[in-house]
Design a protein around this motif. Sequence first.
Motif, PDB file in Angstrom:
ATOM      1  N   THR A  51      42.754  30.505  52.328  1.00 25.12           N
ATOM      2  CA  THR A  51      41.855  29.661  51.536  1.00 25.12           C
ATOM      3  C   THR A  51      41.873  30.085  50.074  1.00 25.12           C
ATOM      4  N   CYS A  52      41.880  31.385  49.817  1.00 22.90           N
ATOM      5  CA  CYS A  52      41.965  31.860  48.436  1.00 22.90           C
ATOM      6  C   CYS A  52      43.226  31.333  47.760  1.00 22.90           C
ATOM      7  N   ARG A  53      44.353  31.395  48.446  1.00 24.43           N
ATOM      8  CA  ARG A  53      45.618  30.942  47.853  1.00 24.43           C
ATOM      9  C   ARG A  53      45.655  29.419  47.708  1.00 24.43           C
ATOM     10  N   ILE A  54      45.131  28.703  48.715  1.00 22.64           N
ATOM     11  CA  ILE A  54      45.077  27.240  48.643  1.00 22.64           C
ATOM     12  C   ILE A  54      44.252  26.796  47.443  1.00 22.64           C
ATOM     13  N   LEU A  55      43.100  27.416  47.263  1.00 24.46           N
ATOM     14  CA  LEU A  55      42.221  27.015  46.165  1.00 24.46           C
ATOM     15  C   LEU A  55      42.761  27.474  44.815  1.00 24.46           C
ATOM     16  N   TYR A  56      43.470  28.590  44.802  1.00 28.23           N
ATOM     17  CA  TYR A  56      44.141  28.994  43.557  1.00 28.23           C
ATOM     18  C   TYR A  56      45.129  27.903  43.133  1.00 28.23           C
ATOM     19  N   ASP A  57      45.940  27.457  44.089  1.00 25.39           N
ATOM     20  CA  ASP A  57      46.910  26.405  43.791  1.00 25.39           C
ATOM     21  C   ASP A  57      46.222  25.102  43.395  1.00 25.39           C
ATOM     22  N   GLY A  58      44.976  24.891  43.877  1.00 29.33           N
ATOM     23  CA  GLY A  58      44.236  23.676  43.575  1.00 29.33           C
ATOM     24  C   GLY A  58      43.391  23.745  42.318  1.00 29.33           C
ATOM     25  N   GLY A  59      43.577  24.805  41.516  1.00 33.27           N
ATOM     26  CA  GLY A  59      42.874  24.887  40.241  1.00 33.27           C
ATOM     27  C   GLY A  59      41.478  25.459  40.309  1.00 33.27           C
ATOM     28  N   HIS A  60      41.154  26.167  41.386  1.00 28.63           N
ATOM     29  CA  HIS A  60      39.804  26.714  41.531  1.00 28.63           C
ATOM     30  C   HIS A  60      39.650  28.100  40.915  1.00 28.63           C
ATOM     31  N   ASP A  61      40.738  28.684  40.463  1.00 28.18           N
ATOM     32  CA  ASP A  61      40.607  30.013  39.878  1.00 28.18           C
ATOM     33  C   ASP A  61      39.979  29.921  38.489  1.00 28.18           C
ATOM     34  N   SER A  62      39.167  30.907  38.160  1.00 31.51           N
ATOM     35  CA  SER A  62      38.561  31.009  36.829  1.00 31.51           C
ATOM     36  C   SER A  62      38.401  32.483  36.522  1.00 31.51           C
ATOM     37  N   GLY A  63      39.528  33.168  36.377  1.00 27.53           N
ATOM     38  CA  GLY A  63      39.484  34.614  36.227  1.00 27.53           C
ATOM     39  C   GLY A  63      38.986  35.252  37.505  1.00 27.53           C
ATOM     40  N   LEU A  64      37.931  36.036  37.402  1.00 27.28           N
ATOM     41  CA  LEU A  64      37.353  36.699  38.569  1.00 27.28           C
ATOM     42  C   LEU A  64      36.093  35.990  39.042  1.00 27.28           C
ATOM     43  N   ALA A  65      35.787  34.824  38.484  1.00 25.52           N
ATOM     44  CA  ALA A  65      34.591  34.086  38.891  1.00 25.52           C
ATOM     45  C   ALA A  65      34.824  33.427  40.245  1.00 25.52           C
ATOM     46  N   GLN A  84      36.225  38.864  49.139  1.00 23.90           N
ATOM     47  CA  GLN A  84      37.285  39.511  48.372  1.00 23.90           C
ATOM     48  C   GLN A  84      36.706  40.648  47.527  1.00 23.90           C
ATOM     49  N   GLN A  85      37.574  41.584  47.171  1.00 23.70           N
ATOM     50  CA  GLN A  85      37.180  42.687  46.303  1.00 23.70           C
ATOM     51  C   GLN A  85      36.996  42.193  44.872  1.00 23.70           C
ATOM     52  N   LEU A  86      35.974  42.692  44.199  1.00 26.76           N
ATOM     53  CA  LEU A  86      35.820  42.407  42.786  1.00 26.76           C
ATOM     54  C   LEU A  86      36.972  43.053  42.021  1.00 26.76           C
ATOM     55  N   GLY A  87      37.567  42.284  41.127  1.00 27.01           N
ATOM     56  CA  GLY A  87      38.709  42.773  40.364  1.00 27.01           C
ATOM     57  C   GLY A  87      40.015  42.124  40.748  1.00 27.01           C
ATOM     58  N   TYR A  88      40.007  41.354  41.844  1.00 28.95           N
ATOM     59  CA  TYR A  88      41.206  40.659  42.306  1.00 28.95           C
ATOM     60  C   TYR A  88      41.012  39.143  42.197  1.00 28.95           C
ATOM     61  N   GLY A  89      42.039  38.457  41.703  1.00 27.29           N
ATOM     62  CA  GLY A  89      42.004  37.009  41.620  1.00 27.29           C
ATOM     63  C   GLY A  89      42.365  36.368  42.947  1.00 27.29           C
ATOM     64  N   PHE A  90      42.063  35.078  43.064  1.00 28.45           N
ATOM     65  CA  PHE A  90      42.353  34.352  44.298  1.00 28.45           C
ATOM     66  C   PHE A  90      43.834  34.419  44.670  1.00 28.45           C
ATOM     67  N   ASP A  91      44.701  34.520  43.656  1.00 32.36           N
ATOM     68  CA  ASP A  91      46.143  34.552  43.926  1.00 32.36           C
ATOM     69  C   ASP A  91      46.620  35.912  44.414  1.00 32.36           C
ATOM     70  N   GLU A  92      45.725  36.904  44.458  1.00 30.58           N
ATOM     71  CA  GLU A  92      46.103  38.248  44.890  1.00 30.58           C
ATOM     72  C   GLU A  92      45.528  38.633  46.245  1.00 30.58           C
ATOM     73  N   HIS A 107      34.475  27.760  40.188  1.00 33.54           N
ATOM     74  CA  HIS A 107      34.239  27.065  38.919  1.00 33.54           C
ATOM     75  C   HIS A 107      35.492  26.272  38.520  1.00 33.54           C
ATOM     76  N   PRO A 108      35.966  25.337  39.348  1.00 34.75           N
ATOM     77  CA  PRO A 108      37.176  24.594  38.980  1.00 34.75           C
ATOM     78  C   PRO A 108      36.936  23.713  37.758  1.00 34.75           C
ATOM     79  N   LEU A 109      38.011  23.373  37.072  1.00 36.29           N
ATOM     80  CA  LEU A 109      37.938  22.733  35.762  1.00 36.29           C
ATOM     81  C   LEU A 109      37.084  21.466  35.743  1.00 36.29           C
ATOM     82  N   HIS A 110      37.362  20.519  36.630  1.00 35.06           N
ATOM     83  CA  HIS A 110      36.675  19.222  36.556  1.00 35.06           C
ATOM     84  C   HIS A 110      35.234  19.312  37.052  1.00 35.06           C
TER      85      HIS A 110
END
Length: 259
Positions: free
Chosen positions: A37-51, A67-75, A121-124
């Motif tokens: 889910t983290c990777r799916i949402l990263y690909d879908g534009g849901h990443d916002s740094g560590l938010a 997830q651990q604080l300090g890691y992005g959805f893509d990690e 916090h996705p863009l739209h």
Amino acid sequence: MNTLDMSKADLITLAQQRLEREVRPGEWSERQKLALTCRILYDGGHDSGLAGQITCRTGEPGRFYTQQLGYGFDEISAASLIEVDQDLQVVSGQGIPNPANRFHTWIYRQRPDVNCIIHTHPLHVAALSMLETPLQISHMDTCPLFDDCAFLAQWPGVPVGNEEGEIIAGALGAKRAILLAHHGQLVVGATIEEACMLAILIERAARLQLLAMAAGAIQPLPPRLAAEAHDWISTARRDQVTFAYYARRALRSHQDCLN
């Protein structure tokens, strides 16, 4: 079987039965599905740094994976997830959770039907939240959110206190999604698959709404038909097979997430 003489209700039932019987979802552990889910949402534009935080219950009362604080959805991988209790104390794993996970605890306490929470916090969604405007569902594809998305019009500040947890949980109520003004989105599901699909949909719905608002006035859906579409799309098996599609797509680029 002559389906050309069948009613719409009977055809819906038939289609659901065939989906249950003949289409198989993917087979992953809860930790693997959370990492996917983290990777799916990263690909879908849901990443916002560590938010943003994604959690699911572990099966032990008052505990959930995140997830651990300090890691992005893509990690995020299945092995890197940590288990925490309702006080955000680490039970197993390395690292610490995002302190904003506190409002997840309040939602889990209020909603025993919820097993997964996704806040991003996705863009739209973020752009729409700046307008202090509720989400408008006016397209068939986004009908799982019809009459199922709450709106918190007042930003309560950084959600690290118990007060914010009570406010957000109270505003969500019995719905599966909420748009948070000046903040982002939150969705809940009985399963990880359900929550993931709703997270994908709420960002698409916000994007559609912003595009439509720029072109003219959004016209409402007929409530009866929108409710029918909500129930048609919002089934456990449909969530499973749709999640499996997005998971296969994510795994083409993120095979490490299952480790």
